[in-house]
Write a protein that holds these residues in place. Structure first.
Motif, PDB file in Angstrom:
ATOM      1  N   LEU A  22      26.228   6.544  14.802  1.00 29.04           N
ATOM      2  CA  LEU A  22      25.177   7.383  14.250  1.00 29.04           C
ATOM      3  C   LEU A  22      25.154   8.741  14.931  1.00 29.04           C
ATOM      4  CD1 LEU A  22      22.214   4.891  13.746  1.00 29.04           C
ATOM      5  CD2 LEU A  22      23.565   6.008  11.997  1.00 29.04           C
ATOM      6  N   ARG A  23      25.287   8.744  16.256  1.00 28.58           N
ATOM      7  CA  ARG A  23      25.244  10.017  16.983  1.00 28.58           C
ATOM      8  C   ARG A  23      26.405  10.918  16.583  1.00 28.58           C
ATOM      9  NH1 ARG A  23      24.254   7.387  22.268  1.00 28.58           N
ATOM     10  NH2 ARG A  23      22.031   7.051  22.286  1.00 28.58           N
ATOM     11  N   GLU A  24      27.614  10.335  16.482  1.00 29.98           N
ATOM     12  CA  GLU A  24      28.786  11.148  16.161  1.00 29.98           C
ATOM     13  C   GLU A  24      28.657  11.792  14.791  1.00 29.98           C
ATOM     14  OE1 GLU A  24      32.110   8.578  16.732  1.00 29.98           O
ATOM     15  OE2 GLU A  24      32.208   9.021  18.881  1.00 29.98           O
ATOM     16  N   ASP A  25      27.969  11.109  13.892  1.00 31.62           N
ATOM     17  CA  ASP A  25      27.775  11.673  12.570  1.00 31.62           C
ATOM     18  C   ASP A  25      26.593  12.644  12.558  1.00 31.62           C
ATOM     19  OD1 ASP A  25      29.841  10.189  11.574  1.00 31.62           O
ATOM     20  OD2 ASP A  25      28.577   8.530  10.913  1.00 31.62           O
ATOM     21  N   GLY A  26      25.862  12.734  13.644  1.00 33.77           N
ATOM     22  CA  GLY A  26      24.674  13.564  13.683  1.00 33.77           C
ATOM     23  C   GLY A  26      23.553  12.953  12.871  1.00 33.77           C
ATOM     24  N   ALA A  27      23.674  11.665  12.572  1.00 26.58           N
ATOM     25  CA  ALA A  27      22.691  11.017  11.710  1.00 26.58           C
ATOM     26  C   ALA A  27      21.652  10.273  12.541  1.00 26.58           C
ATOM     27  CB  ALA A  27      23.381  10.056  10.766  1.00 26.58           C
ATOM     28  N   GLN A  28      20.474  10.180  11.988  1.00 33.16           N
ATOM     29  CA  GLN A  28      19.397   9.412  12.606  1.00 33.16           C
ATOM     30  C   GLN A  28      19.265   8.044  11.961  1.00 33.16           C
ATOM     31  OE1 GLN A  28      17.364  10.507  15.266  1.00 33.16           O
ATOM     32  NE2 GLN A  28      18.983  12.046  15.317  1.00 33.16           N
ATOM     33  N   VAL A  29      19.710   7.939  10.718  1.00 33.28           N
ATOM     34  CA  VAL A  29      19.527   6.703   9.960  1.00 33.28           C
ATOM     35  C   VAL A  29      20.776   6.440   9.123  1.00 33.28           C
ATOM     36  CG1 VAL A  29      18.069   5.484   8.295  1.00 33.28           C
ATOM     37  CG2 VAL A  29      17.063   7.273   9.733  1.00 33.28           C
ATOM     38  N   LYS A  30      21.155   5.164   9.063  1.00 31.06           N
ATOM     39  CA  LYS A  30      22.225   4.758   8.143  1.00 31.06           C
ATOM     40  C   LYS A  30      21.693   3.640   7.268  1.00 31.06           C
ATOM     41  CE  LYS A  30      26.047   2.363   9.342  1.00 31.06           C
ATOM     42  NZ  LYS A  30      27.368   2.134   9.945  1.00 31.06           N
ATOM     43  N   ILE A  31      21.870   3.795   5.972  1.00 28.20           N
ATOM     44  CA  ILE A  31      21.492   2.752   5.020  1.00 28.20           C
ATOM     45  C   ILE A  31      22.780   2.222   4.407  1.00 28.20           C
ATOM     46  CG2 ILE A  31      20.272   2.224   2.869  1.00 28.20           C
ATOM     47  CD1 ILE A  31      18.421   4.632   3.529  1.00 28.20           C
ATOM     48  N   THR A  32      23.002   0.926   4.542  1.00 36.65           N
ATOM     49  CA  THR A  32      24.182   0.307   3.952  1.00 36.65           C
ATOM     50  C   THR A  32      23.751  -0.570   2.794  1.00 36.65           C
ATOM     51  OG1 THR A  32      25.253   0.253   6.120  1.00 36.65           O
ATOM     52  CG2 THR A  32      26.195  -1.158   4.398  1.00 36.65           C
ATOM     53  N   VAL A  33      24.313  -0.290   1.631  1.00 35.78           N
ATOM     54  CA  VAL A  33      24.074  -1.148   0.470  1.00 35.78           C
ATOM     55  C   VAL A  33      25.268  -2.093   0.376  1.00 35.78           C
ATOM     56  CG1 VAL A  33      23.675  -1.242  -2.020  1.00 35.78           C
ATOM     57  CG2 VAL A  33      22.816   0.707  -0.686  1.00 35.78           C
ATOM     58  N   HIS A  34      24.999  -3.378   0.459  1.00 36.02           N
ATOM     59  CA  HIS A  34      26.076  -4.370   0.445  1.00 36.02           C
ATOM     60  C   HIS A  34      26.503  -4.601  -1.002  1.00 36.02           C
ATOM     61  CE1 HIS A  34      25.466  -4.969   4.678  1.00 36.02           C
ATOM     62  NE2 HIS A  34      24.168  -5.023   4.430  1.00 36.02           N
ATOM     63  N   MET A  35      27.767  -4.285  -1.261  1.00 38.60           N
ATOM     64  CA  MET A  35      28.238  -4.291  -2.643  1.00 38.60           C
ATOM     65  C   MET A  35      29.413  -5.227  -2.851  1.00 38.60           C
ATOM     66  SD  MET A  35      27.389  -0.447  -3.879  1.00 38.60           S
ATOM     67  CE  MET A  35      27.509  -0.913  -5.576  1.00 38.60           C
ATOM     68  N   GLY A  36      29.231  -6.462  -2.443  1.00 37.79           N
ATOM     69  CA  GLY A  36      30.192  -7.486  -2.830  1.00 37.79           C
ATOM     70  C   GLY A  36      29.985  -7.803  -4.300  1.00 37.79           C
ATOM     71  N   THR A  37      30.811  -8.663  -4.829  1.00 42.31           N
ATOM     72  CA  THR A  37      30.712  -9.019  -6.247  1.00 42.31           C
ATOM     73  C   THR A  37      29.310  -9.510  -6.600  1.00 42.31           C
ATOM     74  OG1 THR A  37      32.996  -9.722  -6.082  1.00 42.31           O
ATOM     75  CG2 THR A  37      31.809 -10.389  -8.057  1.00 42.31           C
ATOM     76  N   CYS A  38      28.781 -10.374  -5.755  1.00 39.96           N
ATOM     77  CA  CYS A  38      27.459 -10.927  -6.058  1.00 39.96           C
ATOM     78  C   CYS A  38      26.379  -9.845  -5.962  1.00 39.96           C
ATOM     79  CB  CYS A  38      27.140 -12.083  -5.120  1.00 39.96           C
ATOM     80  SG  CYS A  38      27.252 -11.632  -3.387  1.00 39.96           S
ATOM     81  N   GLY A  39      26.537  -8.915  -5.049  1.00 34.19           N
ATOM     82  CA  GLY A  39      25.576  -7.821  -4.921  1.00 34.19           C
ATOM     83  C   GLY A  39      25.581  -6.948  -6.160  1.00 34.19           C
ATOM     84  N   ILE A  40      26.779  -6.605  -6.613  1.00 33.88           N
ATOM     85  CA  ILE A  40      26.905  -5.769  -7.812  1.00 33.88           C
ATOM     86  C   ILE A  40      26.326  -6.507  -9.016  1.00 33.88           C
ATOM     87  CG2 ILE A  40      28.570  -4.739  -9.409  1.00 33.88           C
ATOM     88  CD1 ILE A  40      30.323  -4.209  -6.871  1.00 33.88           C
ATOM     89  N   ALA A  41      26.642  -7.792  -9.125  1.00 36.49           N
ATOM     90  CA  ALA A  41      26.126  -8.581 -10.253  1.00 36.49           C
ATOM     91  C   ALA A  41      24.608  -8.677 -10.210  1.00 36.49           C
ATOM     92  CB  ALA A  41      26.740  -9.976 -10.226  1.00 36.49           C
ATOM     93  N   SER A  42      24.033  -8.565  -9.023  1.00 37.32           N
ATOM     94  CA  SER A  42      22.575  -8.694  -8.878  1.00 37.32           C
ATOM     95  C   SER A  42      21.844  -7.364  -8.975  1.00 37.32           C
ATOM     96  CB  SER A  42      22.248  -9.331  -7.526  1.00 37.32           C
ATOM     97  OG  SER A  42      22.856 -10.576  -7.417  1.00 37.32           O
ATOM     98  N   GLY A  43      22.596  -6.263  -9.073  1.00 35.68           N
ATOM     99  CA  GLY A  43      21.924  -4.974  -9.244  1.00 35.68           C
ATOM    100  C   GLY A  43      22.104  -3.989  -8.096  1.00 35.68           C
ATOM    101  N   ALA A  44      23.115  -4.189  -7.269  1.00 32.97           N
ATOM    102  CA  ALA A  44      23.304  -3.296  -6.117  1.00 32.97           C
ATOM    103  C   ALA A  44      23.593  -1.855  -6.526  1.00 32.97           C
ATOM    104  CB  ALA A  44      24.432  -3.824  -5.216  1.00 32.97           C
TER     105      ALA A  44
END
Ligand code: FES
Length: 125
Positions: A22-44
């Protein structure tokens, strides 16, 4: 002083890596959306679009939105992970468009964990 176990060291390593990333990117927050097949099928995809839309509206440049593969819990998708600098990552389950928008504004921006949708705190091994 208590003995350190291998699992303790792994947790420390993971925490440090997350903070450095996070620091190297200069970011304070990271949001990860999990996009496996089931995630995509569920609305990711809708969840990802909602996160991107809220990021645009916020004008924040220190929040990263990224994607990953599945999080290992098909039955609880869509899932996201929110990581604020120097705080434990929080994994959210059954996220939809409206929940994503609330999580973005209340947790990612303001730091208030939305416990009603949170599954777990911390990183997997
Ligand atoms: S395929 Fe569903 S969690 Fe991995």
């Amino acid at each position: 002083m208590a003995k350190l176990k291998i699992s303790d060291l792994a947790k420390i390593r993971d925490r440090v890596h997350e903070q450095i990333n996070l620091r190297e990117d200069g970011a304070q927050v990271k949001i990860t959306v999990h996009m496996g097949t089931c995630g995509i099928a569920s609305g990711a995809r809708d969840v990802l679009n909602a996160a991107m839309d809220e990021l645009d509206k916020s004008g924040r440049t220190d929040i990263i939105i990224t994607t990953s593969g599945c999080a290992g819990l098909c039955s609880q998708e869509p899932m996201i992970t929110v990581e604020r600098l120097n705080e434990e990552p929080i994994k959210y389950v059954f996220v939809d468009n409206a929940k994503m928008r609330q999580i973005f504004n209340r947790h990612a921006v303001e730091g208030e964990v939305q416990t009603q949708w949170a599954l777990a705190k911390g990183s997997e091994q």
